[in-house]
Design a protein around this motif. Structure first.
Motif, PDB file in Angstrom:
ATOM      1  N   LYS A   1      82.871 -34.494  36.819  1.00  0.00           N
ATOM      2  CA  LYS A   1      83.857 -34.087  37.821  1.00  0.00           C
ATOM      3  C   LYS A   1      84.101 -32.591  37.711  1.00  0.00           C
ATOM      4  N   HIS A   2      84.560 -31.993  38.811  1.00  0.00           N
ATOM      5  CA  HIS A   2      84.786 -30.541  38.851  1.00  0.00           C
ATOM      6  C   HIS A   2      85.890 -30.164  37.863  1.00  0.00           C
ATOM      7  N   LEU A   3      85.660 -29.076  37.111  1.00  0.00           N
ATOM      8  CA  LEU A   3      86.603 -28.676  36.071  1.00  0.00           C
ATOM      9  C   LEU A   3      87.813 -27.901  36.589  1.00  0.00           C
TER      10      LEU A   3
ATOM     11  N   LEU B   1      78.328 -10.549  50.625  1.00  0.00           N
ATOM     12  CA  LEU B   1      78.419 -11.884  51.214  1.00  0.00           C
ATOM     13  C   LEU B   1      77.412 -12.849  50.589  1.00  0.00           C
ATOM     14  N   ALA B   2      76.200 -12.370  50.333  1.00  0.00           N
ATOM     15  CA  ALA B   2      75.189 -13.219  49.700  1.00  0.00           C
ATOM     16  C   ALA B   2      75.627 -13.636  48.297  1.00  0.00           C
ATOM     17  N   PHE B   3      76.151 -12.696  47.539  1.00  0.00           N
ATOM     18  CA  PHE B   3      76.607 -13.024  46.187  1.00  0.00           C
ATOM     19  C   PHE B   3      77.851 -13.905  46.218  1.00  0.00           C
ATOM     20  N   PHE B   4      78.682 -13.763  47.238  1.00  0.00           N
ATOM     21  CA  PHE B   4      79.843 -14.647  47.371  1.00  0.00           C
ATOM     22  C   PHE B   4      79.385 -16.082  47.631  1.00  0.00           C
ATOM     23  N   VAL B   5      78.374 -16.257  48.461  1.00  0.00           N
ATOM     24  CA  VAL B   5      77.848 -17.594  48.728  1.00  0.00           C
ATOM     25  C   VAL B   5      77.254 -18.186  47.450  1.00  0.00           C
ATOM     26  N   ILE B   6      76.502 -17.375  46.702  1.00  0.00           N
ATOM     27  CA  ILE B   6      75.947 -17.835  45.421  1.00  0.00           C
ATOM     28  C   ILE B   6      77.068 -18.242  44.477  1.00  0.00           C
ATOM     29  N   PHE B   7      78.102 -17.403  44.373  1.00  0.00           N
ATOM     30  CA  PHE B   7      79.246 -17.693  43.509  1.00  0.00           C
ATOM     31  C   PHE B   7      79.885 -19.025  43.901  1.00  0.00           C
ATOM     32  N   ALA B   8      80.150 -19.193  45.195  1.00  0.00           N
ATOM     33  CA  ALA B   8      80.812 -20.410  45.664  1.00  0.00           C
ATOM     34  C   ALA B   8      79.978 -21.657  45.394  1.00  0.00           C
ATOM     35  N   LEU B   9      78.679 -21.582  45.645  1.00  0.00           N
ATOM     36  CA  LEU B   9      77.813 -22.733  45.415  1.00  0.00           C
ATOM     37  C   LEU B   9      77.719 -23.099  43.936  1.00  0.00           C
ATOM     38  N   VAL B  10      77.543 -22.093  43.089  1.00  0.00           N
ATOM     39  CA  VAL B  10      77.452 -22.358  41.647  1.00  0.00           C
ATOM     40  C   VAL B  10      78.781 -22.906  41.135  1.00  0.00           C
ATOM     41  N   TYR B  11      79.884 -22.354  41.618  1.00  0.00           N
ATOM     42  CA  TYR B  11      81.207 -22.828  41.185  1.00  0.00           C
ATOM     43  C   TYR B  11      81.422 -24.276  41.612  1.00  0.00           C
ATOM     44  N   LEU B  12      81.105 -24.592  42.843  1.00  0.00           N
ATOM     45  CA  LEU B  12      81.356 -25.941  43.347  1.00  0.00           C
ATOM     46  C   LEU B  12      80.381 -26.976  42.787  1.00  0.00           C
ATOM     47  N   LEU B  13      79.118 -26.591  42.629  1.00  0.00           N
ATOM     48  CA  LEU B  13      78.108 -27.557  42.204  1.00  0.00           C
ATOM     49  C   LEU B  13      77.863 -27.579  40.699  1.00  0.00           C
ATOM     50  N   GLY B  14      78.093 -26.447  40.023  1.00  0.00           N
ATOM     51  CA  GLY B  14      77.725 -26.364  38.615  1.00  0.00           C
ATOM     52  C   GLY B  14      78.863 -26.412  37.625  1.00  0.00           C
ATOM     53  N   TRP B  15      80.078 -26.084  38.054  1.00  0.00           N
ATOM     54  CA  TRP B  15      81.203 -26.019  37.123  1.00  0.00           C
ATOM     55  C   TRP B  15      81.814 -27.408  37.009  1.00  0.00           C
ATOM     56  N   ARG B  16      81.094 -28.270  36.292  1.00  0.00           N
ATOM     57  CA  ARG B  16      81.483 -29.668  36.167  1.00  0.00           C
ATOM     58  C   ARG B  16      81.493 -30.096  34.707  1.00  0.00           C
ATOM     59  N   CYS B  17      82.301 -31.078  34.422  1.00  0.00           N
ATOM     60  CA  CYS B  17      82.391 -31.625  33.068  1.00  0.00           C
ATOM     61  C   CYS B  17      81.054 -32.251  32.693  1.00  0.00           C
TER      62      CYS B  17
ATOM     63  N   LEU C   1      88.331 -21.624  35.647  1.00  0.00           N
ATOM     64  CA  LEU C   1      87.218 -21.179  34.815  1.00  0.00           C
ATOM     65  C   LEU C   1      87.556 -21.071  33.335  1.00  0.00           C
ATOM     66  N   VAL C   2      88.820 -21.187  32.980  1.00  0.00           N
ATOM     67  CA  VAL C   2      89.221 -21.066  31.576  1.00  0.00           C
ATOM     68  C   VAL C   2      89.617 -22.422  30.995  1.00  0.00           C
ATOM     69  N   ALA C   3      89.110 -23.489  31.577  1.00  0.00           N
ATOM     70  CA  ALA C   3      89.440 -24.837  31.120  1.00  0.00           C
ATOM     71  C   ALA C   3      88.933 -25.061  29.693  1.00  0.00           C
ATOM     72  N   ARG C   4      89.791 -25.612  28.859  1.00  0.00           N
ATOM     73  CA  ARG C   4      89.398 -25.953  27.486  1.00  0.00           C
ATOM     74  C   ARG C   4      89.074 -27.446  27.374  1.00  0.00           C
ATOM     75  N   ARG C   5      89.664 -28.223  28.266  1.00  0.00           N
ATOM     76  CA  ARG C   5      89.414 -29.660  28.300  1.00  0.00           C
ATOM     77  C   ARG C   5      89.319 -30.104  29.756  1.00  0.00           C
ATOM     78  N   CYS C   6      88.529 -31.117  29.978  1.00  0.00           N
ATOM     79  CA  CYS C   6      88.417 -31.688  31.318  1.00  0.00           C
ATOM     80  C   CYS C   6      89.732 -32.378  31.648  1.00  0.00           C
ATOM     81  N   LYS C   7      90.287 -32.074  32.810  1.00  0.00           N
ATOM     82  CA  LYS C   7      91.556 -32.674  33.190  1.00  0.00           C
ATOM     83  C   LYS C   7      91.397 -34.138  33.614  1.00  0.00           C
ATOM     84  N   HIS C   8      90.166 -34.587  33.782  1.00  0.00           N
ATOM     85  CA  HIS C   8      89.922 -35.960  34.215  1.00  0.00           C
ATOM     86  C   HIS C   8      89.673 -36.906  33.035  1.00  0.00           C
TER      87      HIS C   8
END
Length: 77
Positions: free
Chosen positions: A58-60, A37-53, A63-70
């Motif tokens: 903006k959020h990408l 559960l702790a690692f799931f929370v870490i995963f979710a936070l990093v994904y939501l806050l860090g996986w950005r163009c 996880l296999v994005a080659r180009r920003c859709k925005h």
């Protein structure tokens, strides 16, 4: 945080979650549930806050994005 670091953290936390699920299915250890559960929370936070163009911030999405859709910025990870 750059996207390579974010992807490394996401991959690592995902693997820990999967390992905890596999080990937890063979044992009856509540500690593994809390670790998962702790690692799931870490995963979710990093994904939501860090996986950005890096260009438009903006959020990408996937996880296999080659180009920003925005904005169309090329993603090098």
């Amino acid at each position: 945080m750059n996207l390579k670091t974010v992807k490394f953290i996401l991959t690592t936390t995902f693997l820990v979650i999967v390992a905890a699920l596999i080990i937890g299915s063979f044992t009856n250890n509540q500690l593994l549930i809390y670790i998962m559960l702790a690692f799931f929370v870490i995963f979710a936070l990093v994904y939501l806050l860090g996986w950005r163009c890096p260009e438009c911030k903006k959020h990408l999405g996937k996880l296999v994005a080659r180009r920003c859709k925005h904005c169309g910025h090329r993603i090098d990870v």
